[in-house]
Scaffold this active site. Structure first.
Site, PDB file in Angstrom:
ATOM      1  N   GLU A  28      -1.809 127.864  35.543  1.00 42.26           N
ATOM      2  CA  GLU A  28      -1.914 129.044  36.964  1.00 42.26           C
ATOM      3  C   GLU A  28      -1.420 128.580  37.784  1.00 42.26           C
ATOM      4  O   GLU A  28      -1.219 127.122  38.307  1.00 42.26           O
ATOM      5  CB  GLU A  28      -3.306 129.669  36.062  1.00 42.26           C
ATOM      6  CG  GLU A  28      -4.270 128.892  35.943  1.00 42.26           C
ATOM      7  CD  GLU A  28      -5.298 128.297  36.798  1.00 42.26           C
ATOM      8  OE1 GLU A  28      -5.266 129.533  38.233  1.00 42.26           O
ATOM      9  OE2 GLU A  28      -6.262 128.386  37.118  1.00 42.26           O
ATOM     10  N   SER A 143     -14.852 139.512  33.572  1.00 40.01           N
ATOM     11  CA  SER A 143     -13.510 139.098  33.669  1.00 40.01           C
ATOM     12  C   SER A 143     -12.461 139.266  32.091  1.00 40.01           C
ATOM     13  O   SER A 143     -12.744 139.518  30.609  1.00 40.01           O
ATOM     14  CB  SER A 143     -12.878 137.140  33.667  1.00 40.01           C
ATOM     15  OG  SER A 143     -11.770 137.191  33.258  1.00 40.01           O
ATOM     16  N   LYS A 162     -17.370 128.289  34.106  1.00 48.40           N
ATOM     17  CA  LYS A 162     -18.442 128.036  35.708  1.00 48.40           C
ATOM     18  C   LYS A 162     -19.754 128.590  35.838  1.00 48.40           C
ATOM     19  O   LYS A 162     -19.756 129.758  35.037  1.00 48.40           O
ATOM     20  CB  LYS A 162     -17.723 128.786  37.211  1.00 48.40           C
ATOM     21  CG  LYS A 162     -15.879 127.914  36.832  1.00 48.40           C
ATOM     22  CD  LYS A 162     -15.606 128.267  38.884  1.00 48.40           C
ATOM     23  CE  LYS A 162     -13.865 127.884  38.690  1.00 48.40           C
ATOM     24  NZ  LYS A 162     -13.470 128.957  38.229  1.00 48.40           N
TER      25      LYS A 162
END
EC number: 4.2.1.70
Length: 307
Positions: A28, A143, A162
């Protein structure tokens, strides 16, 4: 699908790999434009690409440059993304508009998965996936990465989630959508900067061959969706749990106080955590990506052998 190709531009190295039927690993670009400062972002991206080559696969860093979807970047494009200030963080919803407006976009986990799947790439390496944000019971800040994992056939090699996020709820959402959480040589789900989150994985695998067999079986059975390959940060670079927890809590409180929300949240928190930890979090971030690149290349090669 025949209209898709007109939107995709392949770097020469990737084009050659496709023609020769070689294993490819998607990468990415949000990590370049929004995840790390210059010049560490470009240096890290180049080293990750080199590590994938050393592992016997071909890297394809994905981004959008002037409205064109790039599958693999030239050195100039990489430098441009690393230094430019007008790069949009592009998830699923953004892709059509960025293309139509001929903007520059750095792909998130979700949009990288989409483009990788369109290009026939089955393995994708990143730092960590997005998830359910803390306080999502009120904000519904979840998300798009999770929905993509539910429907797009790409394996995502990451160091978990995270701990700025609600890890428990993130794993619940993935379970609801039937996304397997596979620990690479671990029973513990990692929390990005640390090797353990307090949560377990669904299954642990001992090697990439076993993992490749599972991926092949999943997609042969037409069980749509991705797989989270949770690969913990190497012990030597893992952060002290108390230190990182304190830094994250401080950063989350400041973000709330400043009213920061949506797609600005993660870049703000990462920058703040880097400040609080005096750069240690950035070093950990870089090392875990290198570790994921190594495993990702091995997995792509193993999966390629099965096909």
């Amino acid at each position: 699908m025949k209209n898709v190709e007109k939107y995709l531009e392949y770097a020469p190295e990737v084009k050659k790999a496709i023609a020769e039927g070689r294993p490819i690993v998607a990468l990415e670009s949000t990590i370049i434009s929004h995840g790390m400062p210059y010049p560490q972002n470009v240096e890290t991206a180049k080293k990750v690409e080199d590590m994938i080559r050393e592992g016997g696969a071909v890297p394809a860093t994905i981004a959008i440059v002037k409205g064109k979807i790039k599958v693999g970047l030239t050195e100039e494009e990489l430098m441009f993304l690393g230094q430019s200030k007008d790069v949009v963080k592009a998830s699923r919803r953004d892709l059509p508009l960025i293309i139509a407006k001929e903007l520059n976009g750095a792909t998130t986990v979700a949009s990288t998965m989409i483009i990788a799947a369109l290009a026939g790439i089955k393995v994708f390496v990143t730092g960590g996936i997005g998830g359910v944000h803390r306080g999502a019971q009120e904000t519904l800040d979840i998300s798009a990465d999770l929905m993509e994992l539910a429907q797009t056939n790409v394996a995502v090699v990451c160091a978990g989630v995270k701990s700025i996020l609600d890890i428990g709820l993130t794993l619940e959402v993935l379970e609801t959508h039937g996304v397997p959480i596979v620990g690479y040589q671990t029973e513990d789900f990692p929390a990005f900067y640390t090797r353990k989150s307090g949560y377990g994985v669904d299954y642990a695998v001992a090697n990439v061959e076993e993992l490749a067999r599972a991926l092949k079986a999943k997609w042969d059975l037409d069980l749509k969706g991705g797989v989270v390959v949770a690969n913990p940060i190497p012990e030597a670079y893992a952060m002290d749990e108390a230190l990182i927890t304190q830094a994250i809590d401080e950063a989350v409180q400041e973000a709330a106080a400043k009213g920061i929300q949506g797609k600005e949240t993660t870049p703000f928190l990462l920058t703040k955590i880097k400040e609080i930890t005096e750069g240690k979090s950035l070093e950990s971030n870089i090392e875990l990506v290198f570790n994921n690149a190594k495993i990702g290349a091995e997995l792509a090669v193993a999966l390629h052998r099965l096909s």
